[in-house]
Write a protein that holds these residues in place. Structure first.
Motif, mmCIF file in Angstrom:
data_model
loop_
_atom_site.group_PDB
_atom_site.id
_atom_site.type_symbol
_atom_site.label_atom_id
_atom_site.label_comp_id
_atom_site.label_asym_id
_atom_site.label_seq_id
_atom_site.Cartn_x
_atom_site.Cartn_y
_atom_site.Cartn_z
ATOM 1 N N TYR A 195 -4.803 -3.527 6.846
ATOM 2 C CA TYR A 195 -3.945 -2.339 6.726
ATOM 3 C C TYR A 195 -4.137 -1.402 7.898
ATOM 4 O O TYR A 195 -3.162 -0.880 8.475
ATOM 5 N N THR A 202 -3.787 -0.030 -4.816
ATOM 6 C CA THR A 202 -5.098 0.116 -4.173
ATOM 7 C C THR A 202 -5.425 -1.151 -3.390
ATOM 8 O O THR A 202 -4.777 -2.201 -3.567
ATOM 9 N N PHE A 203 -6.460 -1.044 -2.571
ATOM 10 C CA PHE A 203 -6.870 -2.225 -1.806
ATOM 11 C C PHE A 203 -7.371 -3.343 -2.727
ATOM 12 O O PHE A 203 -7.155 -4.530 -2.446
ATOM 13 N N LYS A 205 0.822 -1.216 0.000
ATOM 14 C CA LYS A 205 0.000 0.000 0.000
ATOM 15 C C LYS A 205 0.852 1.261 0.000
ATOM 16 O O LYS A 205 0.626 2.180 -0.786
ATOM 17 N N ILE A 218 -4.301 -4.985 -4.130
ATOM 18 C CA ILE A 218 -3.641 -5.797 -3.094
ATOM 19 C C ILE A 218 -4.461 -7.063 -2.815
ATOM 20 O O ILE A 218 -3.921 -8.156 -2.635
#
Lengths: 214, 173
Positions: free
Chosen positions: B158, B139-140, B133, B143
């Motif tokens: 996170y 981006t989530f 991140k 990921i």
């Protein structure tokens, strides 16, 4: 200290970078998939040579295959041509129905006989008969068929030669001498005289020691 | 060499140029060794070049996932447990700091050391999310695709990682 503050601090950190060696390897990845650290120069050279060797083998195979095919086709064509020539000559010579209108007499028949003899492979007619052919007079076909029965060749189904493998109906020296040179030829062959019994045997089996007259 | 092969190589090369730092940081955070991290990246790109079909989804995420898997594989085979881990961070970097005096340099170096210790103290899963991140800038969703987890799970992890860092940094910075 909130999350954004921590993120900001982390982003300010100095990170370790990959080495230039790795950068170079990835840069050259478009040219080769091999690892710069794992592949020996010999292996790289062998991999480059492999397609060239394969193409060379393919070309050699194509050339050899084409040459072999061409030779085989040429042989077949020559053989077919020879068969056609022999068949045509034989038909012209021995088939009364297919005889040309203008070659029934005189030198035309003689030419056909010569052509037929010349076109036949192996022993010629005179040799098969063990007798020499003298001048064949006009209407030779009819005269030959008086002695030679045109036995059909069972293998080919064609009348290749009336003499070749044919049966001589009867042996009469006087009759043979009308067409064949009887002087000093094949003394072991005993020809019967007119009036002897008729033996329906192949001519080549009628020999002196086997002759029923002896 | 097929067109797909050339395309995969060029795409891989482009991804490396864009994500060079993030890929290396990810591999280094997993292996804890520079050499193993670089080997993992090489292995991942070799596998990419041998792909017969184009990967599903975002190619960049696929590269990250490949590097991660290669790094984890190398860790399994190298038995790195007994060795000291190498940090993803450099030592004190004066060029990146806004220090204007020697005392500021000392403060910056101390801050870097505190942050490095805090990040290294995270468990592997949380450290992976932080690296992807913060340092790779993903981006989530990306990921989540790399880690094969839902994006919400990644976001939660996170936030927990940041909370742990905050706990460790509290009172020090």
């Amino acid at each position: 200290m909130n999350d954004s503050r921590i993120e900001n601090l982390l982003q300010q950190m100095s990170l370790k970078e990959p080495s230039a060696k790795l950068d170079d390897w990835v840069e050259g990845i478009a040219c080769s998939t091999e690892s710069v650290r794992n592949v020996r120069p010999g292996q790289r050279a062998a991999r480059k040579l492999l397609p060239a060797v394969a193409v060379a083998c393919l070309l050699i195979g194509v050339v050899i295959g084409r040459a072999t095919t061409t030779k085989a086709v040429a042989d077949e064509v020559a053989e077919a041509q020879s068969e056609r020539t022999n068949k045509a000559a034989s038909e012209r010579m021995w088939s009364p129905k297919k005889r040309r209108p203008d070659d029934g007499h005189g030198s035309g028949t003689q030419e056909d006989v010569n052509i037929a003899i010349a076109s036949l492979e192996g022993p010629q007619v005179a040799t098969l008969c063990s007798l020499g052919i003298q001048d064949v007079p006009a209407s030779a076909e009819d005269r030959c068929l008086k002695c030679h029965s045109g036995v059909r060749n069972q293998a080919s189904g064609e009348d290749e030669s009336k003499f070749d493998g044919g049966y001589v109906q009867d042996f009469h020296r006087q009759l043979c001498a009308k067409c064949h040179d009887m002087s000093g030829k094949r003394e072991h062959l005993e020809l019967r005289q007119i009036g002897d019994a008729i033996h329906d045997q192949p001519w080549h089996k009628v020999r002196k020691e086997e002759s029923p007259t002896k | 060499m097929t067109a797909d092969d050339i395309c995969a190589r060029s795409a891989g090369k482009k991804t490396y140029c864009l994500q060079r730092q993030g890929l290396f940081s990810l591999a280094l955070s997993i292996t804890g060794c520079r050499q193993l991290a670089e080997d993992a990246i090489q292995t991942a790109f070799e596998r990419l070049c041998r792909l017969n079909t184009a990967p599903h989804g975002d190619f960049s995420n696929y590269v990250f996932a490949s590097v991660r898997n290669a790094a984890r594989d190398s860790m399994r085979t190298a038995n790195r447990a007994s060795r000291a881990r190498e940090s993803i961070f450099n030592g004190f970097a004066a060029s990146l700091s806004d220090a204007e005096s020697p005392s500021d340099d000392v403060l910056t170096a101390e801050r870097d050391q505190i942050l490095r210790t805090a990040v290294n103290a995270l468990d592997d899963a949380n450290r992976e999310v932080i690296v992807l991140k913060v340092f790779a800038g993903l981006t989530f969703d990306a990921i989540g695709e790399i880690l094969e987890q839902p994006a919400k799970t990644v976001a939660t992890r996170y936030r927990r990682a940041l909370m742990k860092l905050e706990e460790r940094l509290r009172g020090q910075l």
